[in-house]
Design an enzyme around this catalytic site. Sequence first.
Site, PDB file in Angstrom:
ATOM      1  N   ASP A 283       0.945  -1.084   0.007  1.00 29.51           N
ATOM      2  CA  ASP A 283       0.044   0.105   0.055  1.00 29.51           C
ATOM      3  C   ASP A 283       0.893   1.252  -0.065  1.00 29.51           C
ATOM      4  O   ASP A 283       2.004   1.319   0.068  1.00 29.51           O
ATOM      5  CB  ASP A 283      -1.045   0.068   1.127  1.00 29.51           C
ATOM      6  CG  ASP A 283      -2.157   0.974   0.838  1.00 29.51           C
ATOM      7  OD1 ASP A 283      -2.261   1.803   0.019  1.00 29.51           O
ATOM      8  OD2 ASP A 283      -3.024   0.802   1.622  1.00 29.51           O
TER       9      ASP A 283
HETATM   10  C1  NOJ Z   1      -4.028   3.837   0.031  1.00 33.65           C
HETATM   11  C2  NOJ Z   1      -5.175   3.057   0.171  1.00 33.65           C
HETATM   12  O1  NOJ Z   1      -5.220   2.427   1.285  1.00 33.65           O
HETATM   13  C3  NOJ Z   1      -5.375   2.168  -0.912  1.00 33.65           C
HETATM   14  O2  NOJ Z   1      -6.393   1.219  -1.004  1.00 33.65           O
HETATM   15  C4  NOJ Z   1      -4.957   2.698  -2.436  1.00 33.65           C
HETATM   16  O3  NOJ Z   1      -5.083   2.146  -3.542  1.00 33.65           O
HETATM   17  C5  NOJ Z   1      -3.738   3.544  -2.368  1.00 33.65           C
HETATM   18  N1  NOJ Z   1      -3.767   4.414  -1.262  1.00 33.65           N
HETATM   19  C6  NOJ Z   1      -3.584   4.066  -3.703  1.00 33.65           C
HETATM   20  O4  NOJ Z   1      -4.350   5.432  -3.972  1.00 33.65           O
END
Ligand code: NOJ
Length: 750
Positions: A283
């Site tokens: 993430d």
């Molecule tokens: C953080 C989020 O937790 C995740 O779900 C997302 O895909 C990413 N950012 C990218 O934007």
Amino acid sequence: MSGVLKQGIENDRPKINAKTAIAKKVDSLLAIMTLEEKVGQMNLYNGFWDSTGPAPKEGNAKTKYEHLQKGWVGAMLNVRGVASVRKIQKIAVEETRLGIPLLFGYDVIHGYKTISPIPLAEAASWDMAAIEKSARVAAIEASAAGINWTFAPMVDISRDARWGRVMEGAGEDPYYGSHVAVARVQGFQGTDLTLPNTIAACAKHFAAYGFVEAGRDYNTVSIGNETLYNTVLPPFKAAVDSDIKTVMNAFNDLNGVTATGDQFLQRDVLKNAWGFNGFVVSDWASVTEIIYWGQAKDKAEAAVLAANAGCDMDMEGHVYIEQLANMIKADKVKEALLDDAVRRILTVKYELGLFDNPYRYCNEQLEKEQIGSVEHHAAALDMAKKSIVLLKNETKLLPLKKKGQKIALIGQLAADKNSPLGNWRLAADDDTAISVLEGLQNHTNSNSLTYTKGVDVFMGKTNFVTEVTVNETDATGIKDAVKAAKNADVVIMVLGEHGYQSGEARSRTELDLPGLQQEMLEAVYKVNKNIVLVLNNGRPLALPWAEKHIPTIVEAWQLGTQTGNAVAQVLYGDYNPSGKLPVTFPRSVGQVPLYYNYKMTGRSTNNEGNVFWSHYIDEKNTPLFPFGHGLSYTTFKYDNLTIDKKSVSVDDSIKVSVTLTNTGNYDGSEVAQLYIRDVVGSLVRPVKELKGFELVHLKKGESKTVQFTLGKKELGFYNNKGEYLVEPGDFEIMVGGSSETVLKSRFVLD
Ligand code: NOJ
């Protein structure tokens, strides 16, 4: 050999050949890559404008360009639009030594430009075909804008309404969540990933992110194995079994191990036990965050931990690109593991057809034609109608009469064109939703409709990265609302949360109506009891007063671009609502986590009449609205519950059938639900578990037999070692239109 089998084998052959051919190509490419180029494939950079996380502290645009030119970037996120994607892809293809194309990832969560209902709302439809179609439409639009990889579906099960990301998943149930996961994966990836309108999907967040302590986002997670195996993992497993290409790990730790650095989750379970052969992406900067968690002392240690654990790609953490090559040279990470990661990433690129044509997703013509097409709006409207849940219709105020009614529409949210787009609508233009006011105006010719904003709730303009400001003090608008209500036959009040009050980093400690909306509701009720409360929210709300006093409650979530039209069609009865809650609504935030498949305790009932049983002294144990609940303008009757055997062997299956009849005055759809209870187990089993559902359409007066099959897959559970057990003994069966079902039977598994 039966025709079906034969066809299966024939269809499989080209796939197997294609897989082998891709594996060969990947190996030859890998053989000529330098260490830095390999590490580069594991590097995912955010683009230069949209941002979906905290701004990087380092790694400015210049460095990113240089890295792109050197072939040190494997994928980009938040670069969208054919012109931009083409420009960056060109650098990778034409300026790097090997010309390996990039992946372009984006959070296509509930639509791209044409926004469908938030995922939790879609899940309320219980309509797998519609959910799959919604993801298909999203993939068509996103791919037309150059995107070839979505960070969806989010398949985290959550039982905690305080957590803002409840809006992004399919609710609280692992069985149901698994079905929704499969529908979404199929929608995004289609049947052929090489087509220019299918994109790679990503199941996230692996794992247990939905169990963050106290519902506070990014918090720690402590859960037992029984919950991990039976509740958290099943939707991920279902996504892997439907050939999902990528999995995203998570911000949280799990029992003291950061998910991004968790070898057990990523290698032992996902890659080894389940045979997942796509790649794992971190993430946003979660590799770096291992340091902040205190599980690594510096970037080098974080890189080693994550890479060894099986995290194949570093999203905007800048850690792999800075550290991994040195760590390989120092033998802290084996090159074989690096090769495995790169092989997985390259394979997905081949499977998407990017090596045949890196600009496969770059077609200006398609971009113009596809995005926001009439057909996509029709699909969004269909999905929105199906997502609405009629929670209460006690005095039959709904459907509204087509003429002769004076209607007062009240609430700031009723005229809002932005909030209904929900949280994850990055590519949508602001204020492009059809508001409830506009929807009703489109529908109301003969009724008189007045609109009053009432109390101000949400102040100023909010967006994806800022907090919503709520008015807690200025009550002046309440008197306008009361005045409008006095003169009306029916009052429609659109109340609830702003679209940016749920989603990432939007946890709440209260589950009430923000600001002074409750006061306004009660003031209006004093002068007019004919209220239709239309709720907007991205999580279950605890509204005991409303449930007790307001005769008509409609759950309308955030329904996307077509919100107003969908709400109007349901309120006027042009569409008979059929949604059912995929989450339990509590009476009070103090009951949370509250979910239907809870376990019996040693003191669940008040047998003795004294205080020593599992309860609250100030609230009931029961929910406000149970999981699976949802009404229709018609009524349904369940009878003739039959099972074909009273006892069944572990390797066999039983058939359960029930007669469902539409006993009311409208045609309508009902979700028949089947729950089981494993009465005695070697581990404590839930009081009920959903194990079958069917969405059935019935004309008024019509009956249908609904049949479910229960076998090994439905009757077993995982023990604390992760072993799947199917234990002989008594099982109860419950069938009906919600988790508070009506019909019961039993059988014995021997
Ligand atoms: C953080 C989020 O937790 C995740 O779900 C997302 O895909 C990413 N950012 C990218 O934007």
